[in-house]
Design a protein around this motif. Structure first.
Motif, PDB file in Angstrom:
ATOM      1  N   ILE A 123      48.210  28.780  36.286  1.00  0.00           N
ATOM      2  CA  ILE A 123      47.863  29.688  35.198  1.00  0.00           C
ATOM      3  C   ILE A 123      46.409  29.504  34.786  1.00  0.00           C
ATOM      4  CG2 ILE A 123      48.314  30.195  32.759  1.00  0.00           C
ATOM      5  CD1 ILE A 123      51.306  29.711  33.421  1.00  0.00           C
ATOM      6  N   ARG A 124      45.968  28.262  34.719  1.00  0.00           N
ATOM      7  CA  ARG A 124      44.569  28.019  34.338  1.00  0.00           C
ATOM      8  C   ARG A 124      43.612  28.560  35.408  1.00  0.00           C
ATOM      9  NH1 ARG A 124      44.813  23.932  29.996  1.00  0.00           N
ATOM     10  NH2 ARG A 124      46.283  24.960  28.628  1.00  0.00           N
ATOM     11  N   VAL A 125      43.953  28.390  36.671  1.00  0.00           N
ATOM     12  CA  VAL A 125      43.130  28.922  37.765  1.00  0.00           C
ATOM     13  C   VAL A 125      43.143  30.454  37.715  1.00  0.00           C
ATOM     14  CG1 VAL A 125      43.018  29.165  40.286  1.00  0.00           C
ATOM     15  CG2 VAL A 125      43.324  26.894  39.259  1.00  0.00           C
ATOM     16  N   ALA A 126      44.310  31.033  37.494  1.00  0.00           N
ATOM     17  CA  ALA A 126      44.417  32.497  37.398  1.00  0.00           C
ATOM     18  C   ALA A 126      43.514  33.040  36.300  1.00  0.00           C
ATOM     19  CB  ALA A 126      45.868  32.894  37.136  1.00  0.00           C
ATOM     20  N   ASN A 127      43.500  32.369  35.159  1.00  0.00           N
ATOM     21  CA  ASN A 127      42.657  32.825  34.046  1.00  0.00           C
ATOM     22  C   ASN A 127      41.192  32.876  34.449  1.00  0.00           C
ATOM     23  OD1 ASN A 127      44.791  33.162  32.264  1.00  0.00           O
ATOM     24  ND2 ASN A 127      44.620  31.102  31.434  1.00  0.00           N
ATOM     25  N   ILE A 128      40.746  31.895  35.209  1.00  0.00           N
ATOM     26  CA  ILE A 128      39.338  31.873  35.642  1.00  0.00           C
ATOM     27  C   ILE A 128      39.059  33.039  36.580  1.00  0.00           C
ATOM     28  CG2 ILE A 128      37.571  30.565  36.890  1.00  0.00           C
ATOM     29  CD1 ILE A 128      39.118  28.016  35.821  1.00  0.00           C
ATOM     30  N   TYR A 129      39.942  33.253  37.549  1.00  0.00           N
ATOM     31  CA  TYR A 129      39.737  34.383  38.466  1.00  0.00           C
ATOM     32  C   TYR A 129      39.728  35.712  37.717  1.00  0.00           C
ATOM     33  CZ  TYR A 129      39.897  31.579  42.693  1.00  0.00           C
ATOM     34  OH  TYR A 129      39.600  30.684  43.689  1.00  0.00           O
ATOM     35  N   ILE A 130      40.584  35.845  36.730  1.00  0.00           N
ATOM     36  CA  ILE A 130      40.618  37.087  35.956  1.00  0.00           C
ATOM     37  C   ILE A 130      39.324  37.257  35.155  1.00  0.00           C
ATOM     38  CG2 ILE A 130      41.782  38.236  34.011  1.00  0.00           C
ATOM     39  CD1 ILE A 130      44.430  37.047  35.246  1.00  0.00           C
ATOM     40  N   ILE A 131      38.811  36.171  34.602  1.00  0.00           N
ATOM     41  CA  ILE A 131      37.555  36.238  33.842  1.00  0.00           C
ATOM     42  C   ILE A 131      36.400  36.716  34.718  1.00  0.00           C
ATOM     43  CG2 ILE A 131      35.776  34.796  32.736  1.00  0.00           C
ATOM     44  CD1 ILE A 131      38.129  33.173  31.527  1.00  0.00           C
ATOM     45  N   VAL A 132      36.369  36.252  35.982  1.00  0.00           N
ATOM     46  CA  VAL A 132      35.274  36.656  36.886  1.00  0.00           C
ATOM     47  C   VAL A 132      35.596  37.957  37.616  1.00  0.00           C
ATOM     48  CG1 VAL A 132      34.386  34.307  37.157  1.00  0.00           C
ATOM     49  CG2 VAL A 132      36.031  35.205  38.833  1.00  0.00           C
ATOM     50  N   TYR A 141      47.965  34.164  41.629  1.00  0.00           N
ATOM     51  CA  TYR A 141      48.293  32.843  41.076  1.00  0.00           C
ATOM     52  C   TYR A 141      49.347  32.953  39.971  1.00  0.00           C
ATOM     53  CZ  TYR A 141      44.867  30.040  43.598  1.00  0.00           C
ATOM     54  OH  TYR A 141      44.179  29.373  44.584  1.00  0.00           O
ATOM     55  N   LEU A 142      49.243  33.988  39.142  1.00  0.00           N
ATOM     56  CA  LEU A 142      50.239  34.172  38.087  1.00  0.00           C
ATOM     57  C   LEU A 142      51.623  34.459  38.676  1.00  0.00           C
ATOM     58  CD1 LEU A 142      48.240  36.262  35.466  1.00  0.00           C
ATOM     59  CD2 LEU A 142      48.914  33.857  35.311  1.00  0.00           C
ATOM     60  N   LYS A 143      51.661  35.254  39.722  1.00  0.00           N
ATOM     61  CA  LYS A 143      52.942  35.546  40.365  1.00  0.00           C
ATOM     62  C   LYS A 143      53.548  34.277  40.965  1.00  0.00           C
ATOM     63  CE  LYS A 143      52.263  40.423  41.495  1.00  0.00           C
ATOM     64  NZ  LYS A 143      52.085  41.396  42.589  1.00  0.00           N
ATOM     65  N   LYS A 144      52.708  33.457  41.590  1.00  0.00           N
ATOM     66  CA  LYS A 144      53.206  32.198  42.157  1.00  0.00           C
ATOM     67  C   LYS A 144      53.746  31.289  41.055  1.00  0.00           C
ATOM     68  CE  LYS A 144      49.866  32.124  45.934  1.00  0.00           C
ATOM     69  NZ  LYS A 144      48.646  31.458  46.438  1.00  0.00           N
TER      70      LYS A 144
END
Length: 160
Positions: A123-132, A141-144
């Motif tokens: 979830i934390r990694v997904a948030n970063i990808y979404i921000i960029v 990542y969220l689905k996983k």
């Protein structure tokens, strides 16, 4: 549709997050903790609780928890502290380092077969990808994380 997926994926995990309201209870638990591993996890939980109100304290707690985790080879503590540092660096704007921390926490959690750590790191990694604006990668990542939560849900993992 994307917003619905993001919200649905985040609710189960973030519903367990500590806030400043939890600080007195966590401090009492910390004061009575008898093992290094318990103190490490409680430092991470306190760091999460202080995130919004006192980020400097969160950094200190997470850094101390990471150092002690490495010293005693406590992988679960290393995952928790890196996940906390990931969000702290994301909030500071250091997205490359935040991503590095999140992916490293994920790698350790996968190796240790620690579902809760994997979910939080994803979830934390997904948030970063979404921000960029790499929405597709963030959603993956969220689905996983959501799938892992559905397949490996265990009430015990939330309190350990």
């Amino acid at each position: 549709m994307c917003t619905l997926i993001i919200v649905n994926a985040l609710l189960p995990v973030y519903g367990q997050q500590e806030t400043t309201v939890d600080v007195p209870r966590l401090l009492k638990e910390y004061a009575s903790a008898t093992t290094d591993t318990a103190r490490i996890i409680l430092k991470c939980r306190l760091g999460e609780a202080y995130r919004s109100s006192n980020p400097d304290t969160s950094f200190i707690l997470a850094t101390e928890a990471l150092s002690k985790s490495r010293e005693i080879n406590f992988k679960k503590g290393e995952v928790h502290s890196k996940v906390l540092l990931c969000v702290m660096y994301r909030e500071k704007g250091d997205l490359p380092y935040a991503l590095e921390l999140g992916l490293d926490a994920l790698r350790i959690a996968e190796k240790e077969q620690y579902p809760f750590g994997r979910i939080y790191a994803m979830i934390r990694v997904a948030n970063i990808y979404i921000i960029v604006r790499d929405i597709e990668k963030g959603i993956s990542y969220l689905k996983k994380a959501d799938e892992l939560l559905k397949n490996d849900y265990d009430d015990y993992q939330w309190v350990v």
